[in-house]
Scaffold this motif. Structure first.
Motif, mmCIF file in Angstrom:
data_model
loop_
_atom_site.group_PDB
_atom_site.id
_atom_site.type_symbol
_atom_site.label_atom_id
_atom_site.label_comp_id
_atom_site.label_asym_id
_atom_site.label_seq_id
_atom_site.Cartn_x
_atom_site.Cartn_y
_atom_site.Cartn_z
ATOM 1 N N SER A 162 0.829 -1.212 0.000
ATOM 2 C CA SER A 162 0.000 0.000 0.000
ATOM 3 C C SER A 162 0.863 1.261 0.000
ATOM 4 O O SER A 162 0.539 2.242 -0.668
ATOM 5 C CB SER A 162 -0.951 0.005 1.196
ATOM 6 N N SER A 163 1.967 1.234 0.730
ATOM 7 C CA SER A 163 2.873 2.388 0.762
ATOM 8 C C SER A 163 3.555 2.587 -0.584
ATOM 9 O O SER A 163 3.724 3.711 -1.052
ATOM 10 C CB SER A 163 3.929 2.216 1.849
ATOM 11 N N PHE A 164 3.942 1.471 -1.214
ATOM 12 C CA PHE A 164 4.569 1.557 -2.529
ATOM 13 C C PHE A 164 3.605 2.164 -3.544
ATOM 14 O O PHE A 164 3.970 3.046 -4.320
ATOM 15 C CB PHE A 164 5.041 0.174 -3.002
ATOM 16 N N LYS A 165 2.348 1.705 -3.529
ATOM 17 C CA LYS A 165 1.351 2.241 -4.464
ATOM 18 C C LYS A 165 1.146 3.735 -4.247
ATOM 19 O O LYS A 165 1.041 4.502 -5.206
ATOM 20 C CB LYS A 165 0.031 1.497 -4.318
ATOM 21 N N MET A 166 1.101 4.149 -2.984
ATOM 22 C CA MET A 166 0.932 5.566 -2.673
ATOM 23 C C MET A 166 2.138 6.368 -3.190
ATOM 24 O O MET A 166 1.976 7.435 -3.775
ATOM 25 C CB MET A 166 0.785 5.760 -1.159
ATOM 26 N N TRP A 167 3.334 5.838 -3.005
ATOM 27 C CA TRP A 167 4.545 6.520 -3.482
ATOM 28 C C TRP A 167 4.548 6.619 -5.002
ATOM 29 O O TRP A 167 4.846 7.670 -5.559
ATOM 30 C CB TRP A 167 5.792 5.784 -2.982
ATOM 31 N N ARG A 168 4.195 5.526 -5.682
ATOM 32 C CA ARG A 168 4.182 5.529 -7.152
ATOM 33 C C ARG A 168 3.186 6.554 -7.688
ATOM 34 O O ARG A 168 3.480 7.273 -8.639
ATOM 35 C CB ARG A 168 3.845 4.145 -7.718
ATOM 36 N N GLU A 169 2.020 6.624 -7.096
ATOM 37 C CA GLU A 169 1.038 7.628 -7.513
ATOM 38 C C GLU A 169 1.595 9.027 -7.308
ATOM 39 O O GLU A 169 1.365 9.918 -8.117
ATOM 40 C CB GLU A 169 -0.261 7.461 -6.725
ATOM 41 N N ARG A 170 2.314 9.199 -6.232
ATOM 42 C CA ARG A 170 2.867 10.508 -5.883
ATOM 43 C C ARG A 170 3.950 10.958 -6.870
ATOM 44 O O ARG A 170 4.013 12.121 -7.243
ATOM 45 C CB ARG A 170 3.434 10.429 -4.472
ATOM 46 N N VAL A 171 4.827 10.058 -7.273
ATOM 47 C CA VAL A 171 5.964 10.462 -8.110
ATOM 48 C C VAL A 171 5.728 10.319 -9.609
ATOM 49 O O VAL A 171 6.463 10.901 -10.398
ATOM 50 C CB VAL A 171 7.269 9.717 -7.739
ATOM 51 N N THR A 172 4.724 9.549 -10.001
ATOM 52 C CA THR A 172 4.478 9.347 -11.428
ATOM 53 C C THR A 172 4.122 10.679 -12.088
ATOM 54 O O THR A 172 3.180 11.349 -11.700
ATOM 55 C CB THR A 172 3.345 8.329 -11.649
ATOM 56 N N GLY A 173 4.920 11.059 -13.055
ATOM 57 C CA GLY A 173 4.692 12.295 -13.797
ATOM 58 C C GLY A 173 5.086 13.562 -13.068
ATOM 59 O O GLY A 173 4.911 14.657 -13.578
ATOM 60 N N ARG A 174 5.637 13.452 -11.885
ATOM 61 C CA ARG A 174 6.014 14.628 -11.096
ATOM 62 C C ARG A 174 7.257 15.281 -11.697
ATOM 63 O O ARG A 174 8.296 14.663 -11.829
ATOM 64 C CB ARG A 174 6.275 14.217 -9.652
ATOM 65 N N LYS A 175 7.143 16.541 -12.053
ATOM 66 C CA LYS A 175 8.260 17.260 -12.658
ATOM 67 C C LYS A 175 9.480 17.317 -11.758
ATOM 68 O O LYS A 175 10.607 17.245 -12.224
ATOM 69 C CB LYS A 175 7.853 18.700 -12.996
ATOM 70 N N THR A 176 9.269 17.469 -10.468
ATOM 71 C CA THR A 176 10.392 17.669 -9.555
ATOM 72 C C THR A 176 11.257 16.429 -9.383
ATOM 73 O O THR A 176 12.376 16.536 -8.894
ATOM 74 C CB THR A 176 9.897 18.124 -8.163
ATOM 75 N N LYS A 177 10.784 15.248 -9.778
ATOM 76 C CA LYS A 177 11.575 14.035 -9.637
ATOM 77 C C LYS A 177 12.475 13.780 -10.842
ATOM 78 O O LYS A 177 13.269 12.860 -10.836
ATOM 79 C CB LYS A 177 10.669 12.812 -9.425
ATOM 80 N N HIS A 178 12.359 14.620 -11.874
ATOM 81 C CA HIS A 178 13.149 14.452 -13.083
ATOM 82 C C HIS A 178 13.848 15.770 -13.417
ATOM 83 O O HIS A 178 13.191 16.760 -13.713
ATOM 84 C CB HIS A 178 12.262 14.017 -14.257
ATOM 85 N N GLN A 179 15.157 15.763 -13.361
ATOM 86 C CA GLN A 179 15.949 16.976 -13.588
ATOM 87 C C GLN A 179 15.603 17.657 -14.903
ATOM 88 O O GLN A 179 15.469 18.864 -14.980
ATOM 89 C CB GLN A 179 17.447 16.630 -13.554
ATOM 90 N N SER A 180 15.401 16.885 -15.956
ATOM 91 C CA SER A 180 15.145 17.465 -17.275
ATOM 92 C C SER A 180 13.770 18.131 -17.372
ATOM 93 O O SER A 180 13.556 18.972 -18.242
ATOM 94 C CB SER A 180 15.270 16.391 -18.356
ATOM 95 N N LYS A 181 12.845 17.787 -16.495
ATOM 96 C CA LYS A 181 11.503 18.360 -16.536
ATOM 97 C C LYS A 181 11.338 19.565 -15.616
ATOM 98 O O LYS A 181 10.317 20.230 -15.642
ATOM 99 C CB LYS A 181 10.464 17.302 -16.143
ATOM 100 N N ARG A 182 12.341 19.830 -14.789
ATOM 101 C CA ARG A 182 12.237 20.916 -13.821
ATOM 102 C C ARG A 182 12.381 22.276 -14.492
ATOM 103 O O ARG A 182 13.129 22.433 -15.436
ATOM 104 C CB ARG A 182 13.342 20.801 -12.786
#
Length: 84
Positions: free
Chosen positions: A50-70
């Motif tokens: 459940s924690s993994f699923k919550m984390w994946r939802e949180r980071v999927t597509g998040r600009k701040t987790k990818h240097q090139s998208k920031r």
């Protein structure tokens, strides 16, 4: 670096960095040599489902987790444990 070669302290720090909104996967790779795919595998292994699923939802597509998208280079806070 291979996931099997990580010590418990490194695993804890990687999990912590992966949860941080402004720490990119590129930063984790530069510090620990783990690709985004390896970080995801580590998170899946170390967390409850459940924690993994919550984390994946949180980071999927998040600009701040990818240097090139920031649209910024540095965030408001930089942990003293973070090398880059």
């Amino acid at each position: 670096m291979e996931l099997e070669n990580l010590n418990p302290e490194d695993i804890d720090r990687i999990v912590e960095m992966a949860w941080e909104d402004r720490t990119t996967f590129d930063t984790i790779e530069s510090q620990f040599g783990l690709s985004e795919k390896q970080v995801i595998a580590l998170m899946r292994r170390e967390m409850k489902e459940s924690s993994f699923k919550m984390w994946r939802e949180r980071v999927t597509g998040r600009k701040t987790k990818h240097q090139s998208k920031r649209d910024f280079q540095e965030g408001r806070f930089k942990s003293s444990n973070q090398k880059t």
